[in-house]
Design a protein around this motif. Structure first.
Motif, PDB file in Angstrom:
ATOM      1  N   MET A   1       0.847  -1.202   0.000  1.00  8.51           N
ATOM      2  CA  MET A   1       0.000   0.000   0.000  1.00  8.51           C
ATOM      3  C   MET A   1       0.880   1.247   0.000  1.00  8.51           C
ATOM      4  N   ASP A   2       0.500   2.231  -0.771  1.00  9.09           N
ATOM      5  CA  ASP A   2       1.230   3.485  -0.869  1.00  9.09           C
ATOM      6  C   ASP A   2       1.301   4.151   0.514  1.00  9.09           C
ATOM      7  N   PRO A   3       2.524   4.395   1.039  1.00  8.13           N
ATOM      8  CA  PRO A   3       2.633   4.980   2.384  1.00  8.13           C
ATOM      9  C   PRO A   3       1.998   6.357   2.492  1.00  8.13           C
ATOM     10  N   ARG A   4       1.904   7.074   1.376  1.00 12.99           N
ATOM     11  CA  ARG A   4       1.244   8.384   1.415  1.00 12.99           C
ATOM     12  C   ARG A   4      -0.239   8.228   1.730  1.00 12.99           C
ATOM     13  N   LEU A   5      -0.858   7.203   1.139  1.00 13.03           N
ATOM     14  CA  LEU A   5      -2.285   6.965   1.403  1.00 13.03           C
ATOM     15  C   LEU A   5      -2.510   6.508   2.843  1.00 13.03           C
TER      16      LEU A   5
ATOM     17  N   SER B   1      -7.088  26.637  -2.278  1.00 16.24           N
ATOM     18  CA  SER B   1      -6.854  25.909  -3.529  1.00 16.24           C
ATOM     19  C   SER B   1      -5.489  26.195  -4.146  1.00 16.24           C
ATOM     20  N   ARG B   2      -4.892  27.333  -3.805  1.00 15.36           N
ATOM     21  CA  ARG B   2      -3.581  27.686  -4.358  1.00 15.36           C
ATOM     22  C   ARG B   2      -2.431  27.357  -3.404  1.00 15.36           C
ATOM     23  N   ILE B   3      -2.761  26.742  -2.276  1.00 18.47           N
ATOM     24  CA  ILE B   3      -1.731  26.397  -1.290  1.00 18.47           C
ATOM     25  C   ILE B   3      -1.245  24.972  -1.526  1.00 18.47           C
ATOM     26  N   ASP B   4       0.055  24.777  -1.404  1.00 21.31           N
ATOM     27  CA  ASP B   4       0.645  23.446  -1.534  1.00 21.31           C
ATOM     28  C   ASP B   4      -0.073  22.477  -0.587  1.00 21.31           C
ATOM     29  N   ARG B   5      -0.419  21.300  -1.111  1.00 23.88           N
ATOM     30  CA  ARG B   5      -1.196  20.330  -0.322  1.00 23.88           C
ATOM     31  C   ARG B   5      -0.475  19.893   0.943  1.00 23.88           C
ATOM     32  N   ARG B   6       0.826  19.753   0.884  1.00 22.36           N
ATOM     33  CA  ARG B   6       1.568  19.325   2.072  1.00 22.36           C
ATOM     34  C   ARG B   6       1.410  20.341   3.199  1.00 22.36           C
TER      35      ARG B   6
ATOM     36  N   ARG C   1       6.050  14.923   6.255  1.00 22.60           N
ATOM     37  CA  ARG C   1       7.157  14.101   5.729  1.00 22.60           C
ATOM     38  C   ARG C   1       6.720  13.224   4.564  1.00 22.60           C
ATOM     39  N   ALA C   2       5.468  12.779   4.560  1.00 26.97           N
ATOM     40  CA  ALA C   2       5.025  11.801   3.558  1.00 26.97           C
ATOM     41  C   ALA C   2       4.714  12.417   2.200  1.00 26.97           C
ATOM     42  N   LEU C   3       4.143  13.614   2.198  1.00 28.49           N
ATOM     43  CA  LEU C   3       3.703  14.206   0.932  1.00 28.49           C
ATOM     44  C   LEU C   3       4.833  14.974   0.251  1.00 28.49           C
ATOM     45  N   PRO C   4       4.897  14.897  -1.060  1.00 32.93           N
ATOM     46  CA  PRO C   4       5.913  15.681  -1.787  1.00 32.93           C
ATOM     47  C   PRO C   4       5.508  17.145  -1.889  1.00 32.93           C
TER      48      PRO C   4
END
Length: 390
Positions: free
Chosen positions: A1-5, A63-68, A176-179
């Motif tokens: 499983m994808d560790p990000r998920l 909506s314009r902010i980095d998701r991380r 740490r997980a999200l790019p």
């Protein structure tokens, strides 16, 4: 499983635990501040109303902010406010803190779902949404029963503090997980207009609101209901939440495994029918504790799978508008919670706790009818859209 998920799923576990934990602690909070159950239940309403307003607002502003940054920051706010709640000097202060706490929930759950199209391909998107939303089901099977038990033994303030500490830890894990560089399409006037004019989407959102109201007509007051009608509280109540949550995890897992083979709308039909059946059969709980536990479990199977299927349904209808539609859907979840808590308070006060299930069943039946209309209209809507793309 994808560790990000997995990390995003754990984040939903924390959000879900913090959002629902008050239900199990309602007797303790009411007793601490000298309030009745109906008055203390407004803690759930204020949290729900704040999230209802915040979800679409932060979908636009964020909506314009980095998701991380956005997702980790929302968990940071959630953690700090839960720690503040643990030291609330009065019920009024606790109400204000819960209102601010809702900012974290308003951002995290809908914007996590809107981020998933950036992390997974279209073929696995439905399963990914259901998996990440599984965190809410796990919250009901682990977080809420554990919080209820801690509240009954060490006090509700300790439960709040533990949720706060966990939220801070998961905030760091998400960071740490999200790019870097994950940006969703802007949610401006054009995007909102497209969603609000999309009739199937709006009917799906309405389905979510009504079904959530039905669920929380009973769920908000489940602790005083169990105590006053069935004589269940403390550790026994924790076990009831455990049974409910375990079946919620099972139902959500079953829905996730079939999400990309069976249409999400059909899954919603099944889960709503399951919940309606539990509410209609609720009078059988008077036969004994075994019947009560079985009804609790049946209700759990349908309770949480509905929401994950609704999220997948919205992405399927308009993937390019997912950030807006899912935030609107999350808003409707919490609006439904607030409406359900208010309806439940009225029923509880006027007719007694043992009649709550009839109000819930009526609302869920309406939700089922709206859902079926959304499904029929969605098929008609997508045919010309597909022809235009061809």
């Amino acid at each position: 499983m994808d560790p990000r998920l997995v990390t995003l799923c754990v984040g939903n576990f924390v959000i879900g635990t913090g959002a629902m934990i008050v239900t199990g602690m309602l007797n303790d909070i009411a007793g601490d501040f000298g309030l009745g159950a109906a008055s203390a239940g407004q803690l759930i309403s204020v949290f729900a109303l704040a999230t209802c307003i915040g979800a679409p607002l932060f979908a636009t502003l964020g909506s314009r902010i980095d998701r991380r940054l956005l997702l980790a920051g929302s968990l940071l706010v959630y953690g700090v406010m839960h720690l503040a709640a643990a030291f609330a000097p009065s019920f009024a202060a606790l109400m204000a803190i819960r209102f601010l706490t809702a900012i974290g929930a308003a951002i995290y759950t809908p914007q996590t779902a809107a981020t998933l199209p950036l992390l997974v391909n279209a073929q696995t998107r439905g399963r990914a949404i259901s998996f990440v939303f599984l965190g809410w089901s796990i919250a009901s099977v682990v977080g809420v029963p554990l919080g209820t038990w801690i509240s009954s033994t060490l006090g509700w303030r300790v439960s709040m503090a533990l949720v706060g500490a966990l939220a801070l830890l998961v905030s760091a894990a998400v960071w740490r997980a999200l790019p870097r560089g994950l940006i969703v399409p802007p949610a401006g006037r054009e995007a909102w207009g497209a969603v609000l004019r999309h009739k199937p989407i709006m009917l799906v959102v309405l389905t979510t609101m009504i079904s959530s109201a039905g669920m929380f007509t009973v769920f908000t007051y489940i602790a005083p209901l169990m105590r006053d009608v069935y004589g269940i509280s403390g550790g026994a109540l924790s076990l009831m939440f455990l049974a409910y949550g375990a079946c919620g995890v099972f139902g959500n897992a079953m829905a996730a495994s079939r999400m990309d083979r069976v249409t999400p709308s059909r899954i919603v039909q099944v889960t709503l029918l399951t919940s309606i059946t539990a509410m209609v059969l609720w009078p059988l709980a008077g036969l004994g504790s075994v019947a009560l536990v079985l009804l609790f479990m049946l209700w759990g199977v349908g309770g949480f799978a509905t929401n994950s299927a609704q999220q997948a349904r919205l992405v399927l209808l308009a993937p390019e508008r997912a950030s807006v539609s899912i935030s609107l859907n999350s808003s409707s979840i919490y609006l439904g919670q607030a409406a359900g808590a208010m309806a439940g308070a009225a029923i509880y006060t006027l007719a007694g706790a043992d009649t709550l299930h009839w109000g819930a069943a009526a609302l869920m039946l309406v939700a089922l009818a709206v859902s079926q209309r959304a499904r029929a209209l969605g098929c008609q809507w997508q045919r010309p859209q597909a022809a235009q793309r061809a």
